[in-house]
Design an enzyme around this catalytic site. Structure first.
Site, PDB file in Angstrom:
ATOM      1  N   CYS A 120      50.181  33.813  43.291  1.00 59.85           N
ATOM      2  CA  CYS A 120      49.441  32.782  44.034  1.00 59.85           C
ATOM      3  C   CYS A 120      49.457  31.426  43.323  1.00 59.85           C
ATOM      4  O   CYS A 120      49.184  30.397  43.941  1.00 59.85           O
ATOM      5  CB  CYS A 120      47.996  33.233  44.263  1.00 59.85           C
ATOM      6  SG  CYS A 120      47.888  34.833  45.056  1.00 59.85           S
ATOM      7  N   HIS A 260      43.544  27.422  45.521  1.00 58.47           N
ATOM      8  CA  HIS A 260      44.217  28.528  46.202  1.00 58.47           C
ATOM      9  C   HIS A 260      43.190  29.259  47.063  1.00 58.47           C
ATOM     10  O   HIS A 260      42.049  29.480  46.656  1.00 58.47           O
ATOM     11  CB  HIS A 260      44.827  29.475  45.166  1.00 58.47           C
ATOM     12  CG  HIS A 260      45.209  30.795  45.740  1.00 58.47           C
ATOM     13  ND1 HIS A 260      46.048  30.909  46.831  1.00 58.47           N
ATOM     14  CD2 HIS A 260      44.853  32.062  45.401  1.00 58.47           C
ATOM     15  CE1 HIS A 260      46.189  32.185  47.121  1.00 58.47           C
ATOM     16  NE2 HIS A 260      45.474  32.910  46.275  1.00 58.47           N
ATOM     17  N   ASN A 290      44.559  34.887  52.785  1.00 55.30           N
ATOM     18  CA  ASN A 290      45.252  34.569  51.542  1.00 55.30           C
ATOM     19  C   ASN A 290      46.758  34.651  51.786  1.00 55.30           C
ATOM     20  O   ASN A 290      47.285  35.732  52.052  1.00 55.30           O
ATOM     21  CB  ASN A 290      44.810  35.568  50.452  1.00 55.30           C
ATOM     22  CG  ASN A 290      45.503  35.321  49.120  1.00 55.30           C
ATOM     23  OD1 ASN A 290      46.431  34.531  49.006  1.00 55.30           O
ATOM     24  ND2 ASN A 290      45.042  36.030  48.094  1.00 55.30           N
TER      25      ASN A 290
HETATM   26  N1  COA Z   1      35.048  46.663  55.432  1.00 49.69           N
HETATM   27  C1  COA Z   1      33.854  47.246  55.216  1.00 49.69           C
HETATM   28  N2  COA Z   1      33.476  47.695  53.999  1.00 49.69           N
HETATM   29  C2  COA Z   1      34.329  47.521  52.981  1.00 49.69           C
HETATM   30  C3  COA Z   1      35.595  46.917  53.142  1.00 49.69           C
HETATM   31  C4  COA Z   1      35.935  46.490  54.433  1.00 49.69           C
HETATM   32  N3  COA Z   1      37.112  45.897  54.699  1.00 49.69           N
HETATM   33  N4  COA Z   1      36.222  46.885  51.966  1.00 49.69           N
HETATM   34  C5  COA Z   1      35.403  47.454  51.073  1.00 49.69           C
HETATM   35  N5  COA Z   1      34.262  47.841  51.695  1.00 49.69           N
HETATM   36  C6  COA Z   1      33.081  48.505  51.114  1.00 49.69           C
HETATM   37  C7  COA Z   1      33.386  49.181  49.789  1.00 49.69           C
HETATM   38  O1  COA Z   1      33.878  50.494  50.006  1.00 49.69           O
HETATM   39  C8  COA Z   1      32.031  49.190  49.151  1.00 49.69           C
HETATM   40  O2  COA Z   1      31.271  50.246  49.677  1.00 49.69           O
HETATM   41  P1  COA Z   1      30.260  51.089  48.729  1.00 49.69           P
HETATM   42  O3  COA Z   1      29.255  50.092  48.226  1.00 49.69           O
HETATM   43  O4  COA Z   1      29.714  52.106  49.656  1.00 49.69           O
HETATM   44  O5  COA Z   1      31.127  51.639  47.634  1.00 49.69           O
HETATM   45  C9  COA Z   1      31.395  47.884  49.618  1.00 49.69           C
HETATM   46  O6  COA Z   1      32.122  47.506  50.809  1.00 49.69           O
HETATM   47  C10 COA Z   1      31.478  46.778  48.610  1.00 49.69           C
HETATM   48  O7  COA Z   1      32.823  46.704  48.143  1.00 49.69           O
HETATM   49  P2  COA Z   1      33.231  45.711  47.001  1.00 49.69           P
HETATM   50  O8  COA Z   1      34.630  46.017  46.562  1.00 49.69           O
HETATM   51  O9  COA Z   1      32.150  45.691  45.942  1.00 49.69           O
HETATM   52  O10 COA Z   1      33.199  44.309  47.791  1.00 49.69           O
HETATM   53  P3  COA Z   1      33.380  42.870  47.228  1.00 49.69           P
HETATM   54  O11 COA Z   1      32.215  42.063  47.600  1.00 49.69           O
HETATM   55  O12 COA Z   1      33.822  42.872  45.784  1.00 49.69           O
HETATM   56  O13 COA Z   1      34.614  42.335  48.079  1.00 49.69           O
HETATM   57  C11 COA Z   1      36.974  41.922  47.910  1.00 49.69           C
HETATM   58  C12 COA Z   1      35.887  42.978  47.974  1.00 49.69           C
HETATM   59  C13 COA Z   1      38.313  42.638  47.779  1.00 49.69           C
HETATM   60  C14 COA Z   1      36.955  41.119  49.194  1.00 49.69           C
HETATM   61  C15 COA Z   1      36.725  40.971  46.701  1.00 49.69           C
HETATM   62  O14 COA Z   1      36.449  41.745  45.537  1.00 49.69           O
HETATM   63  C16 COA Z   1      37.903  40.088  46.404  1.00 49.69           C
HETATM   64  O15 COA Z   1      38.204  39.170  47.139  1.00 49.69           O
HETATM   65  N6  COA Z   1      38.590  40.313  45.259  1.00 49.69           N
HETATM   66  C17 COA Z   1      39.791  39.614  44.923  1.00 49.69           C
HETATM   67  C18 COA Z   1      40.945  40.250  45.642  1.00 49.69           C
HETATM   68  C19 COA Z   1      42.315  39.818  45.148  1.00 49.69           C
HETATM   69  O16 COA Z   1      42.839  40.362  44.213  1.00 49.69           O
HETATM   70  N7  COA Z   1      42.906  38.814  45.780  1.00 49.69           N
HETATM   71  C20 COA Z   1      44.156  38.305  45.390  1.00 49.69           C
HETATM   72  C21 COA Z   1      43.983  37.403  44.211  1.00 49.69           C
HETATM   73  S1  COA Z   1      44.501  35.776  44.425  1.00 49.69           S
END
Ligand code: COA
Length: 333
Positions: A120, A260, A290
């Site tokens: 990215c 980004h 993204n």
């Molecule tokens: N829909 C509904 N629930 C979802 C879900 C979805 N698409 N994806 C995950 N969940 C659930 C999880 O299973 C978890 O449930 P639990 O509490 O029962 O275990 C809960 O939602 C919270 O998940 P979590 O991973 O803690 O959410 P988050 O707030 O960290 O958001 C991302 C997840 C992936 C959106 C976030 O961490 C992110 O953007 N990370 C960076 C991703 C990346 O690498 N991007 C590229 C880099 S440039």
């Protein structure tokens, strides 16, 4: 063809272009594919929809459209282009480079062409390399592209990742500065010790594609979301602070931040840590998700065409991605 070096010259962006596939994949569409909801995706990422390329197309097709628009915007001919650098993590083929396909498709006969892989953060890496070529006189007109077909490496059975990514391309033509849109500085960094938290595991020499890698779905993007999320905020904040300090600026001197587009909450938290109001940050993640390498040049093109900036405004580009990699650039509009 690039030339031997001459003098050190200032370098400007003289044209921009972007291309987004027409097909829209909304959060409601994803609700029918995995166990998710529009509400969850919007709240956790800021994304409402993303663009998806048609099956028969590849990254060079998107890159070519963006490149032709940037070339037209710059008022040059494809024959004037003597260097093409494409940043992508979704090349048409591992080799030849996507830049070689673009060179042929736009008719930039004889131009040097190669790809950059810095995920990215890659567009600003490519911009930095192009800036060095043009500033040294080794190239006169460089075409810098960020293009991705992330839908081709996204696992649409994995709800944590398939909601994030989209396809698209952006491009910029750079030349010796005529005063406007001058690149004042670019900075690059990386931390290979964190390579495993965001990666495409299979398909390279470490894990060649096999029936087993396909069964284990290792040909799709894998990340540890929470770790990436925290690192992204801290790295972007440090990167922006370092960049403005090295340029002798303050945060207040920056008129527009173009980060980004990885997650709206990452942008929001970074701006909050910097003490910058959100009105000074550009975001289009709600519409495109993204798009990795493409996100920064698509944003630059939208900003450029919007008339939002006036001559002399300071724009700061900041990106973060797998590698880990990070990159920034300061442009005087
Ligand atoms: N829909 C509904 N629930 C979802 C879900 C979805 N698409 N994806 C995950 N969940 C659930 C999880 O299973 C978890 O449930 P639990 O509490 O029962 O275990 C809960 O939602 C919270 O998940 P979590 O991973 O803690 O959410 P988050 O707030 O960290 O958001 C991302 C997840 C992936 C959106 C976030 O961490 C992110 O953007 N990370 C960076 C991703 C990346 O690498 N991007 C590229 C880099 S440039």
């Amino acid at each position: 063809m690039t030339k031997s070096t001459k003098e050190i010259r200032k370098v400007s962006i003289v044209g921009t272009g972007a291309y987004l596939p027409e097909k829209v994949l909304t959060n409601h569409d994803l609700e029918k594919m995995v166990d998710t909801s529009d509400e969850w995706i919007t709240k956790r990422t800021g994304i409402k929809e993303r663009r998806i390329v048609d099956n028969g197309l590849a990254t060079s097709d998107l890159a070519t459209q963006a490149a032709l628009r940037a070339i037209e915007d710059a008022g040059v001919s494809p024959k004037d282009v003597d260097l093409i650098i494409t940043s992508t993590i979704t090349p048409d083929t591992l080799f030849p480079s996507t830049s070689c396909y673009v060179q042929e498709k736009i008719g930039a006969t004889g131009a040097g062409a190669f790809d950059v892989l810095a995920a990215c953060a890659g567009f600003v890496y490519a911009l930095s390399i192009g800036q060095c070529y043009v500033s040294s006189g080794a190239a006169d007109t460089a075409l810098i592209i960020g293009a991705e077909c992330l839908s081709k490496i996204t696992d649409y059975t994995d709800r944590t990742s398939c909601i994030l990514f989209g396809d698209g391309a952006g491009a910029a033509v750079i030349q010796k500065s005529k005063g406007r849109h001058e690149i004042l500085a670019t900075y690059l960094g990386a931390d290979g010790s964190q390579a495993g938290i965001l990666t495409l595991p299979a398909g390279g020499s470490k894990m060649p594609t096999s029936y087993q890698t396909i069964d284990e779905r290792m040909h799709f993007i894998k990340f540890r979301g929470k770790e990436v999320f925290k690192l992204a905020i801290n790295t972007l904040t440090d990167l922006i602070n370092d960049t403005i300090e090295k340029c002798g600026l303050t945060v207040d001197d920056v008129d527009l931040f173009i980060p980004h587009q990885s997650n709206f909450r990452i942008i929001e938290a970074t701006m909050e840590k910097l003490g910058v109001p959100m009105e000074k940050a550009y975001f289009n993640i709600d519409r495109y998700g993204n798009t990795s390498s493409a996100s920064v040049p698509i944003a630059i093109d939208e900003v450029s065409k919007s008339g939002r900036l006036k001559a002399g405004d300071i724009v700061l580009l900041a990106a973060f991605g797998g590698g880990l990699t990070w990159s920034s650039s300061v442009i005087r509009w």
